[in-house]
Scaffold this motif. Structure first.
Motif, PDB file in Angstrom:
ATOM      1  N   LEU A 228      44.129  44.332  57.631  1.00  0.00           N
ATOM      2  CA  LEU A 228      43.534  43.599  56.789  1.00  0.00           C
ATOM      3  C   LEU A 228      44.012  43.749  55.458  1.00  0.00           C
ATOM      4  CD1 LEU A 228      42.040  41.092  56.440  1.00  0.00           C
ATOM      5  CD2 LEU A 228      39.986  42.344  56.250  1.00  0.00           C
ATOM      6  N   ALA A 229      44.280  45.087  55.008  1.00  0.00           N
ATOM      7  CA  ALA A 229      44.781  45.466  53.702  1.00  0.00           C
ATOM      8  C   ALA A 229      46.283  44.835  53.401  1.00  0.00           C
ATOM      9  CB  ALA A 229      44.806  46.904  53.345  1.00  0.00           C
ATOM     10  N   ARG A 230      46.926  44.982  54.558  1.00  0.00           N
ATOM     11  CA  ARG A 230      48.316  44.323  54.452  1.00  0.00           C
ATOM     12  C   ARG A 230      48.510  42.848  53.933  1.00  0.00           C
ATOM     13  NH1 ARG A 230      52.695  46.298  58.833  1.00  0.00           N
ATOM     14  NH2 ARG A 230      53.796  44.920  57.674  1.00  0.00           N
ATOM     15  N   ARG A 231      47.284  42.088  54.663  1.00  0.00           N
ATOM     16  CA  ARG A 231      47.289  40.933  54.456  1.00  0.00           C
ATOM     17  C   ARG A 231      46.971  40.514  52.836  1.00  0.00           C
ATOM     18  NH1 ARG A 231      45.302  40.614  59.914  1.00  0.00           N
ATOM     19  NH2 ARG A 231      43.158  40.414  58.963  1.00  0.00           N
ATOM     20  N   ARG A 232      45.678  41.321  52.411  1.00  0.00           N
ATOM     21  CA  ARG A 232      45.378  41.110  51.267  1.00  0.00           C
ATOM     22  C   ARG A 232      46.480  41.588  50.261  1.00  0.00           C
ATOM     23  NH1 ARG A 232      42.501  38.349  53.831  1.00  0.00           N
ATOM     24  NH2 ARG A 232      40.565  38.898  53.918  1.00  0.00           N
ATOM     25  N   THR A 233      47.297  42.540  50.541  1.00  0.00           N
ATOM     26  CA  THR A 233      48.449  42.882  49.549  1.00  0.00           C
ATOM     27  C   THR A 233      49.446  41.386  49.296  1.00  0.00           C
ATOM     28  OG1 THR A 233      48.352  45.110  50.260  1.00  0.00           O
ATOM     29  CG2 THR A 233      50.458  44.227  49.256  1.00  0.00           C
ATOM     30  N   VAL A 234      49.536  40.746  50.453  1.00  0.00           N
ATOM     31  CA  VAL A 234      50.589  39.542  50.411  1.00  0.00           C
ATOM     32  C   VAL A 234      49.926  38.449  49.559  1.00  0.00           C
ATOM     33  CG1 VAL A 234      51.357  37.763  51.664  1.00  0.00           C
ATOM     34  CG2 VAL A 234      51.639  39.784  52.587  1.00  0.00           C
ATOM     35  N   GLU A 235      48.528  38.392  49.450  1.00  0.00           N
ATOM     36  CA  GLU A 235      47.950  37.287  48.867  1.00  0.00           C
ATOM     37  C   GLU A 235      47.683  37.763  47.456  1.00  0.00           C
ATOM     38  OE1 GLU A 235      44.162  37.408  50.607  1.00  0.00           O
ATOM     39  OE2 GLU A 235      44.766  36.724  52.599  1.00  0.00           O
ATOM     40  N   LEU A 236      47.470  39.045  46.984  1.00  0.00           N
ATOM     41  CA  LEU A 236      47.361  39.369  45.569  1.00  0.00           C
ATOM     42  C   LEU A 236      48.850  39.428  45.163  1.00  0.00           C
ATOM     43  CD1 LEU A 236      45.108  42.534  46.161  1.00  0.00           C
ATOM     44  CD2 LEU A 236      44.621  40.448  44.911  1.00  0.00           C
ATOM     45  N   LEU A 237      50.020  39.816  46.003  1.00  0.00           N
ATOM     46  CA  LEU A 237      51.218  39.739  45.096  1.00  0.00           C
ATOM     47  C   LEU A 237      51.862  38.114  45.057  1.00  0.00           C
ATOM     48  CD1 LEU A 237      52.887  42.442  47.072  1.00  0.00           C
ATOM     49  CD2 LEU A 237      52.438  42.630  44.770  1.00  0.00           C
ATOM     50  N   SER A 238      51.134  37.362  45.498  1.00  0.00           N
ATOM     51  CA  SER A 238      51.457  35.753  45.437  1.00  0.00           C
ATOM     52  C   SER A 238      50.770  35.120  44.363  1.00  0.00           C
ATOM     53  CB  SER A 238      50.989  35.013  46.835  1.00  0.00           C
ATOM     54  OG  SER A 238      51.639  35.540  47.797  1.00  0.00           O
ATOM     55  N   ARG A 239      50.094  35.997  43.619  1.00  0.00           N
ATOM     56  CA  ARG A 239      49.502  35.360  42.209  1.00  0.00           C
ATOM     57  C   ARG A 239      50.459  35.120  41.296  1.00  0.00           C
ATOM     58  NH1 ARG A 239      44.105  35.852  42.040  1.00  0.00           N
ATOM     59  NH2 ARG A 239      43.995  35.848  39.601  1.00  0.00           N
ATOM     60  N   PRO A 240      50.279  34.002  40.504  1.00  0.00           N
ATOM     61  CA  PRO A 240      51.280  33.736  39.408  1.00  0.00           C
ATOM     62  C   PRO A 240      52.119  34.975  38.548  1.00  0.00           C
ATOM     63  CG  PRO A 240      49.811  32.157  39.575  1.00  0.00           C
ATOM     64  CD  PRO A 240      49.138  33.020  40.426  1.00  0.00           C
ATOM     65  N   GLU A 241      51.020  35.870  38.184  1.00  0.00           N
ATOM     66  CA  GLU A 241      51.248  37.070  37.478  1.00  0.00           C
ATOM     67  C   GLU A 241      51.102  38.010  38.348  1.00  0.00           C
ATOM     68  OE1 GLU A 241      52.070  37.932  34.141  1.00  0.00           O
ATOM     69  OE2 GLU A 241      52.531  35.818  34.281  1.00  0.00           O
ATOM     70  N   ARG A 242      52.150  38.468  39.157  1.00  0.00           N
ATOM     71  CA  ARG A 242      52.287  39.352  40.308  1.00  0.00           C
ATOM     72  C   ARG A 242      51.912  40.607  39.641  1.00  0.00           C
ATOM     73  NH1 ARG A 242      57.800  41.369  42.831  1.00  0.00           N
ATOM     74  NH2 ARG A 242      57.448  43.049  41.314  1.00  0.00           N
ATOM     75  N   PRO A 243      50.857  41.530  40.194  1.00  0.00           N
ATOM     76  CA  PRO A 243      50.360  42.629  39.765  1.00  0.00           C
ATOM     77  C   PRO A 243      51.432  43.795  39.898  1.00  0.00           C
ATOM     78  CG  PRO A 243      49.411  42.230  41.877  1.00  0.00           C
ATOM     79  CD  PRO A 243      49.977  41.238  41.408  1.00  0.00           C
ATOM     80  N   THR A 244      51.515  44.514  38.921  1.00  0.00           N
ATOM     81  CA  THR A 244      52.274  45.908  38.823  1.00  0.00           C
ATOM     82  C   THR A 244      51.807  46.950  39.683  1.00  0.00           C
ATOM     83  OG1 THR A 244      51.868  46.684  36.680  1.00  0.00           O
ATOM     84  CG2 THR A 244      53.599  44.864  36.959  1.00  0.00           C
ATOM     85  N   ALA A 245      50.545  47.002  39.884  1.00  0.00           N
ATOM     86  CA  ALA A 245      49.653  48.098  40.371  1.00  0.00           C
ATOM     87  C   ALA A 245      48.346  47.693  41.222  1.00  0.00           C
ATOM     88  CB  ALA A 245      49.446  49.205  39.298  1.00  0.00           C
ATOM     89  N   LEU A 246      48.232  48.453  42.235  1.00  0.00           N
ATOM     90  CA  LEU A 246      47.197  48.111  43.259  1.00  0.00           C
ATOM     91  C   LEU A 246      46.370  49.305  43.281  1.00  0.00           C
ATOM     92  CD1 LEU A 246      49.284  46.519  46.227  1.00  0.00           C
ATOM     93  CD2 LEU A 246      47.944  45.312  44.491  1.00  0.00           C
ATOM     94  N   PHE A 247      44.849  48.973  43.152  1.00  0.00           N
ATOM     95  CA  PHE A 247      44.137  50.173  43.554  1.00  0.00           C
ATOM     96  C   PHE A 247      43.404  49.698  44.882  1.00  0.00           C
ATOM     97  CE2 PHE A 247      39.410  51.183  42.911  1.00  0.00           C
ATOM     98  CZ  PHE A 247      39.547  52.668  43.543  1.00  0.00           C
ATOM     99  N   ALA A 248      43.646  50.536  45.808  1.00  0.00           N
ATOM    100  CA  ALA A 248      42.912  50.259  47.359  1.00  0.00           C
ATOM    101  C   ALA A 248      41.752  51.301  47.478  1.00  0.00           C
ATOM    102  CB  ALA A 248      43.942  50.618  48.281  1.00  0.00           C
TER     103      ALA A 248
END
Length: 360
Positions: A228-248
């Motif tokens: 499920l984290a893989r799917r959430r990663t795709v969703e978060l990276l699809s935002r207009p301002e793509r994050p440069t860092a992820l906190f899992a």
């Protein structure tokens, strides 16, 4: 403020309720012979109705404690089990491990409760998530039972004794680390929305952003699950301002994010930095030193056992919630954010190369 709860009925009160002598009630409580079946049944009914819990004599050394845990196949529960095994070995007492779903067939109550009430164990450590509400309900009925919750997954009752990691401080340290590297576009992969620990980690992370005058990071909840984290990663990276860092909020979810980033052709940490939470051996993988917030599992287990043994010896419940400090351990998965004006990552087969590509 400490809540002092009613320790429950005495053996004399049970004897009166059942219409028997105290010695007869004592024989039933301690599972000894010499009591007629109908008398035993009457005493047992009174025990259940009044919520009696057997008390140990002060100063008597405990011989056996029980660890009741959800999902022992998970990295977290497995780590707690090993830590508790070491802790009981150091003090020279026995350990019984069981599931909260086990039921004493002859009584219709949880097996861990039956074992304590019949004198087969001296106290209980709990490592719970999904079964916590049902267990809390039983503990409410038997307030004198000595128990400690280790890393409770759901908010414990106000009167319950628990030992936790400093989850909020750990989330804050992850945010401070990423801000210190220069990241300003951040996102969070959270655990279950109802998880106490997961919620505290997100709150701590967001508090540091707020203090820095930054907007709250978007959160995708992934239930501590790698896929499920893989799917959430795709969703978060699809935002207009793509994050440069992820906190899992767990290392397993960090692994899912790492895998998905590699599949998308993004490099870690050159394109996206990743921070996890746990620091458990089972959540690591070859060739990658994950930057993570390490939970002090051994200290939590030792502290929980020390408190439990004190309760078994008759100590009062003067404290309910104890926190043990987390710490951020820097690995290879965080770096300064990419320079958007710099050269693009090399592309192979239509995808950018990743320096840290999983080898599993």
């Amino acid at each position: 403020m400490v809540e002092h709860r009613d320790p429950g009925p005495t053996l004399a009160a049970i004897a009166r309720a059942a219409g028997v002598s105290v010695p007869t009630a004592s024989k039933v409580v301690n599972d000894r012979d010499g009591v007629a079946p109908e008398t035993r049944a009457r005493v047992m009914e009174a025990l259940d109705r009044l919520g009696y819990v057997r008390r140990r004599r002060r100063g008597v050394r405990p011989a056996l404690v029980e660890l009741v845990a959800d999902r022992l196949d998970s990295p977290w529960s497995g780590a707690v089990l090993r830590a508790v095994e070491r802790a009981v070995g150091e003090v020279g007492i026995g350990l019984l491990v069981s599931s909260p779903s086990a039921v004493a067939a002859e009584r219709g109550e949880p097996a861990w409760l039956f074992r304590y009430r019949s004198g087969r164990s001296d106290g209980v450590l709990f490592c719970l998530d999904v079964s916590a509400p049902a267990v809390h309900a039983w503990l409410e009925r038997y307030p004198a039972l000595p128990f400690v919750l280790i890393g409770p997954g759901l908010g414990p009752p106000t009167w319950a004794v628990s030992v936790s990691a400093t989850n909020r401080q750990g989330g804050a340290s992850a945010a401070a680390h990423l801000l210190g590297l220069g990241h300003r576009r951040l996102a969070v992969i959270g655990g279950p929305s109802g998880s106490l620990a997961g919620r505290e980690r997100v709150i701590g992370f967001q508090s540091v952003l707020r203090e820095a005058g930054l907007p709250a990071a978007p959160v995708g909840f992934a239930d501590f699950d790698e896929a499920l984290a893989r799917r959430r990663t795709v969703e978060l990276l699809s935002r207009p301002e793509r994050p440069t860092a992820l906190f899992a909020c767990s290392d397993r979810m960090a692994r899912g994010a790492f895998t998905q980033l590699a599949a998308l052709g993004l490099r870690v940490p050159e394109d996206v930095s990743v921070v996890g939470f746990d620091g458990l051996p089972e959540a690591t993988w070859p060739g990658v030193r994950l930057t993570t917030v390490r939970q002090p599992v051994s200290e939590m287990a030792t502290t929980g056992l020390e408190i439990l043994l004190g309760l078994v010896a008759g100590d009062s419940r003067d404290i309910t919630g104890v926190e043990v400090a987390t710490r951020l351990v820097e690995g290879d998965t965080t770096a300064r954010p990419p320079d958007r004006t710099g050269p693009r990552a090399p592309r192979v087969g239509g995808k950018a190369m990743s320096r840290h590509r999983p080898s599993w």
